[in-house]
Design an enzyme around this catalytic site. Structure first.
Site, PDB file in Angstrom:
ATOM      1  N   HIS A  62       0.854  -1.199   0.000  1.00 36.93           N
ATOM      2  CA  HIS A  62       0.000   0.000   0.000  1.00 36.93           C
ATOM      3  C   HIS A  62       0.886   1.245   0.000  1.00 36.93           C
ATOM      4  O   HIS A  62       1.204   1.792   1.057  1.00 36.93           O
ATOM      5  CB  HIS A  62      -0.903  -0.009   1.243  1.00 36.93           C
ATOM      6  CG  HIS A  62      -1.956   1.056   1.255  1.00 36.93           C
ATOM      7  ND1 HIS A  62      -3.301   0.769   1.272  1.00 36.93           N
ATOM      8  CD2 HIS A  62      -1.864   2.406   1.254  1.00 36.93           C
ATOM      9  CE1 HIS A  62      -3.998   1.902   1.294  1.00 36.93           C
ATOM     10  NE2 HIS A  62      -3.126   2.915   1.289  1.00 36.93           N
ATOM     11  N   GLU A  71      -6.993  16.282   0.042  1.00 33.22           N
ATOM     12  CA  GLU A  71      -8.252  16.550   0.740  1.00 33.22           C
ATOM     13  C   GLU A  71      -8.378  17.993   1.225  1.00 33.22           C
ATOM     14  O   GLU A  71      -9.477  18.437   1.552  1.00 33.22           O
ATOM     15  CB  GLU A  71      -8.403  15.601   1.936  1.00 33.22           C
ATOM     16  CG  GLU A  71      -8.627  14.150   1.574  1.00 33.22           C
ATOM     17  CD  GLU A  71      -7.343  13.342   1.564  1.00 33.22           C
ATOM     18  OE1 GLU A  71      -7.428  12.122   1.779  1.00 33.22           O
ATOM     19  OE2 GLU A  71      -6.265  13.924   1.352  1.00 33.22           O
ATOM     20  N   TYR A 131     -10.578   5.640  -4.688  1.00 35.72           N
ATOM     21  CA  TYR A 131     -11.631   5.556  -3.676  1.00 35.72           C
ATOM     22  C   TYR A 131     -13.016   5.286  -4.273  1.00 35.72           C
ATOM     23  O   TYR A 131     -13.812   4.559  -3.724  1.00 35.72           O
ATOM     24  CB  TYR A 131     -11.706   6.881  -2.908  1.00 35.72           C
ATOM     25  CG  TYR A 131     -10.839   7.012  -1.685  1.00 35.72           C
ATOM     26  CD1 TYR A 131      -9.700   6.227  -1.512  1.00 35.72           C
ATOM     27  CD2 TYR A 131     -11.144   7.944  -0.701  1.00 35.72           C
ATOM     28  CE1 TYR A 131      -8.894   6.374  -0.394  1.00 35.72           C
ATOM     29  CE2 TYR A 131     -10.349   8.098   0.426  1.00 35.72           C
ATOM     30  CZ  TYR A 131      -9.229   7.314   0.573  1.00 35.72           C
ATOM     31  OH  TYR A 131      -8.433   7.467   1.686  1.00 35.72           O
ATOM     32  N   ARG A 164     -15.328  10.155   2.932  1.00 32.04           N
ATOM     33  CA  ARG A 164     -14.753  10.489   1.627  1.00 32.04           C
ATOM     34  C   ARG A 164     -15.040   9.431   0.573  1.00 32.04           C
ATOM     35  O   ARG A 164     -14.629   9.572  -0.583  1.00 32.04           O
ATOM     36  CB  ARG A 164     -13.233  10.663   1.761  1.00 32.04           C
ATOM     37  CG  ARG A 164     -12.802  11.825   2.622  1.00 32.04           C
ATOM     38  CD  ARG A 164     -11.336  11.704   3.000  1.00 32.04           C
ATOM     39  NE  ARG A 164     -11.116  10.591   3.913  1.00 32.04           N
ATOM     40  CZ  ARG A 164      -9.918  10.133   4.271  1.00 32.04           C
ATOM     41  NH1 ARG A 164      -8.817  10.688   3.758  1.00 32.04           N
ATOM     42  NH2 ARG A 164      -9.795   9.141   5.121  1.00 32.04           N
ATOM     43  N   HIS A 196      -9.712   0.529   1.496  1.00 25.85           N
ATOM     44  CA  HIS A 196      -9.499   1.547   2.527  1.00 25.85           C
ATOM     45  C   HIS A 196     -10.730   1.533   3.420  1.00 25.85           C
ATOM     46  O   HIS A 196     -11.845   1.757   2.948  1.00 25.85           O
ATOM     47  CB  HIS A 196      -9.332   2.921   1.864  1.00 25.85           C
ATOM     48  CG  HIS A 196      -9.541   4.075   2.795  1.00 25.85           C
ATOM     49  ND1 HIS A 196      -8.492   4.829   3.285  1.00 25.85           N
ATOM     50  CD2 HIS A 196     -10.670   4.624   3.312  1.00 25.85           C
ATOM     51  CE1 HIS A 196      -8.966   5.792   4.058  1.00 25.85           C
ATOM     52  NE2 HIS A 196     -10.283   5.677   4.098  1.00 25.85           N
ATOM     53  N   HIS A 225      -5.937  -0.448   7.152  1.00 24.07           N
ATOM     54  CA  HIS A 225      -6.119   0.562   8.211  1.00 24.07           C
ATOM     55  C   HIS A 225      -6.927  -0.017   9.390  1.00 24.07           C
ATOM     56  O   HIS A 225      -7.589   0.728  10.118  1.00 24.07           O
ATOM     57  CB  HIS A 225      -6.801   1.831   7.699  1.00 24.07           C
ATOM     58  CG  HIS A 225      -6.259   2.397   6.436  1.00 24.07           C
ATOM     59  ND1 HIS A 225      -4.914   2.416   6.154  1.00 24.07           N
ATOM     60  CD2 HIS A 225      -6.883   2.966   5.366  1.00 24.07           C
ATOM     61  CE1 HIS A 225      -4.734   2.976   4.968  1.00 24.07           C
ATOM     62  NE2 HIS A 225      -5.897   3.301   4.467  1.00 24.07           N
ATOM     63  N   ARG A 228      -6.952   1.520  12.962  1.00 22.98           N
ATOM     64  CA  ARG A 228      -7.153   2.965  13.074  1.00 22.98           C
ATOM     65  C   ARG A 228      -8.106   3.356  14.195  1.00 22.98           C
ATOM     66  O   ARG A 228      -8.095   4.496  14.676  1.00 22.98           O
ATOM     67  CB  ARG A 228      -7.638   3.538  11.738  1.00 22.98           C
ATOM     68  CG  ARG A 228      -9.087   3.181  11.388  1.00 22.98           C
ATOM     69  CD  ARG A 228      -9.463   3.706  10.000  1.00 22.98           C
ATOM     70  NE  ARG A 228      -9.196   5.117   9.902  1.00 22.98           N
ATOM     71  CZ  ARG A 228      -9.013   5.757   8.740  1.00 22.98           C
ATOM     72  NH1 ARG A 228      -9.063   5.096   7.599  1.00 22.98           N
ATOM     73  NH2 ARG A 228      -8.795   7.051   8.717  1.00 22.98           N
ATOM     74  N   ASP A 286       1.206   2.870   3.860  1.00 22.51           N
ATOM     75  CA  ASP A 286       0.440   4.018   3.333  1.00 22.51           C
ATOM     76  C   ASP A 286       1.375   5.164   2.970  1.00 22.51           C
ATOM     77  O   ASP A 286       1.016   6.342   3.024  1.00 22.51           O
ATOM     78  CB  ASP A 286      -0.605   4.485   4.336  1.00 22.51           C
ATOM     79  CG  ASP A 286      -1.765   5.240   3.690  1.00 22.51           C
ATOM     80  OD1 ASP A 286      -1.774   5.356   2.448  1.00 22.51           O
ATOM     81  OD2 ASP A 286      -2.646   5.724   4.422  1.00 22.51           O
TER      82      ASP A 286
END
Length: 391
Positions: A62, A71, A131, A164, A196, A225, A228, A286
């Protein structure tokens, strides 16, 4: 052409003891207690590694090799990665991907960057997509990208449970997984859906529903992730119990906005305590993606940039603190990843006929040298090879 590594303590990742390793034309051709150069070899570079530890080159599945972010507007677009940014972290194989921005970052530039890094000496692959759904592709569909484009091995990073994301439905995700699965079968690729996963309350629920109600196997999905936030990690433990693989992200730690986040060390410790198979765990960096911080109203507070060098830094803590022995811990960024991506046994291990991807660690488990396809990238802690435009 010939590189002979003498007397290092080898973990393949399984412990092999002190061995000599002979590499020719990018491949490991012999592993033995002692290898003596023959006249037929011609010139042989011999490196004495007594007192050092030898492990497989790391695989980072990744990496935003062409940059990511955005963003917070155009000024928050992150830069492309350089060769030495990767190799300083012991990484010899990367999978590049797009993220939130599939508009100013494109699949063609991602593919070109992957080819550039390959020319510079490491091994590269990419995921097709970004995404959003319908997602970005090179040829018009995920299926045809997998069949026709050599470097495409899956689709990602598709965003779920995140403000997002494109808010995909179960039907959207099921169709995408089916496309990736068939494309993978036809193209001889893993065809995984690399996801994601945000900090939304749904977490992995869409994947549980697909696995329970369709013919798509759980192994088609690799959610990342997972450490997280607390509730997502708990779902990750269930995902492992169901036979899936979860991907942790390095450099994650609790802060004012994600108080229940787990560091990789904490996450791996809990997995061990729950007696779950460590073979179902991978970790990625990431790197060069943005690390945005949003407030409770989802307004951007600040943006940071991920680093490839956090991958082994965080895994080293797992070894040093005795959470896992080196042969188990190192699998998380070598053998486990290679098996998920259908790269094993060419990658992720030290075996005869495997690629000559090797990391040399000193007695304190710090990275001393990095070899990719039989060529030194880092030697004696000094950068040997750089990207064309690195200063």
């Amino acid at each position: 052409m010939f590189l002979l590594l003498k007397g290092g303590e080898v973990y393949s990742p399984q412990p092999l003891g002190r061995k000599d390793i002979l590499i020719c034309n990018g491949k490991i051709i012999r592993i033995a207690d002692e290898i003596k150069p023959m006249k037929e070899f011609g010139n042989v570079e011999i490196v004495d590694l007594q007192g050092f530890i030898i492990v497989p080159g790391f695989i980072d599945q990744h990496v935003h090799i062409a940059g990511g972010g955005g963003e917070g507007g155009p000024a928050t677009r992150t830069p492309e990665i350089t060769l030495s940014d990767i190799t300083k972290g012991g990484i010899t194989t990367v999978v590049g991907l797009l993220g939130a921005d599939g508009i100013t970052r494109g699949m063609a530039s991602l593919l070109a960057k992957a080819r550039a890094l390959e020319q510079e000496g490491i091994t590269t692959y990419i995921y097709t997509g970004a995404y959003e759904l319908p997602t970005r592709t090179l040829t018009g569909s995920v299926r045809s990208d997998l069949v026709l484009i050599d470097k495409v091995i899956g689709t990602g990073e598709i965003a779920i449970s995140d403000h997002r994301s494109a808010q995909p439905t179960i039907e959207d995700l099921t169709k995408l997984a089916a496309e990736a699965r068939v494309g993978g079968l036809l193209g001889g690729k893993p065809g995984i859906v690399h996801l994601h996963v945000g900090d939304g309350i749904r977490g992995l629920s869409p994947l549980f529903e697909i696995v329970e109600n369709t013919e798509i196997p759980i192994t088609q999905f690799v959610p990342t992730h997972i450490n997280r936030i607390g509730h997502l990690f708990e779902q990750g433990l269930k995902f492992i119990e169901m036979g899936g693989v979860i991907d942790l992200t390095s450099d994650i730690k609790p802060d004012a906005h994600t108080k229940t986040a787990l560091t990789p060390k904490e996450a791996i410790k809990k997995i061990v305590e729950n007696k779950l198979p460590i073979e179902k765990v991978t970790m990625s960096s990431d790197s060069n993606g943005s690390i945005p911080v949003f407030d409770e109203n989802k307004r951007l507070v600040k943006v940071m940039v991920g680093s490839a060098q956090t991958l082994y830094r965080d895994l080293r803590e797992v070894i040093v603190e005795g959470i896992l022995p080196i042969e188990q811990a190192i699998k998380i960024i070598t053998e486990n990843v290679a098996k998920v991506l259908n790269l094993y046994p060419n990658k992720g291990c030290i075996k005869e006929k495997s690629d000559g991807d090797i990391v040399v660690l000193d007695s304190n488990l710090n990275i001393h040298s990095v070899i990719a396809k039989g060529v030194f990238m880092i030697k004696d802690k000094k950068i040997v090879k750089k990207s064309m435009f690195e200063e």
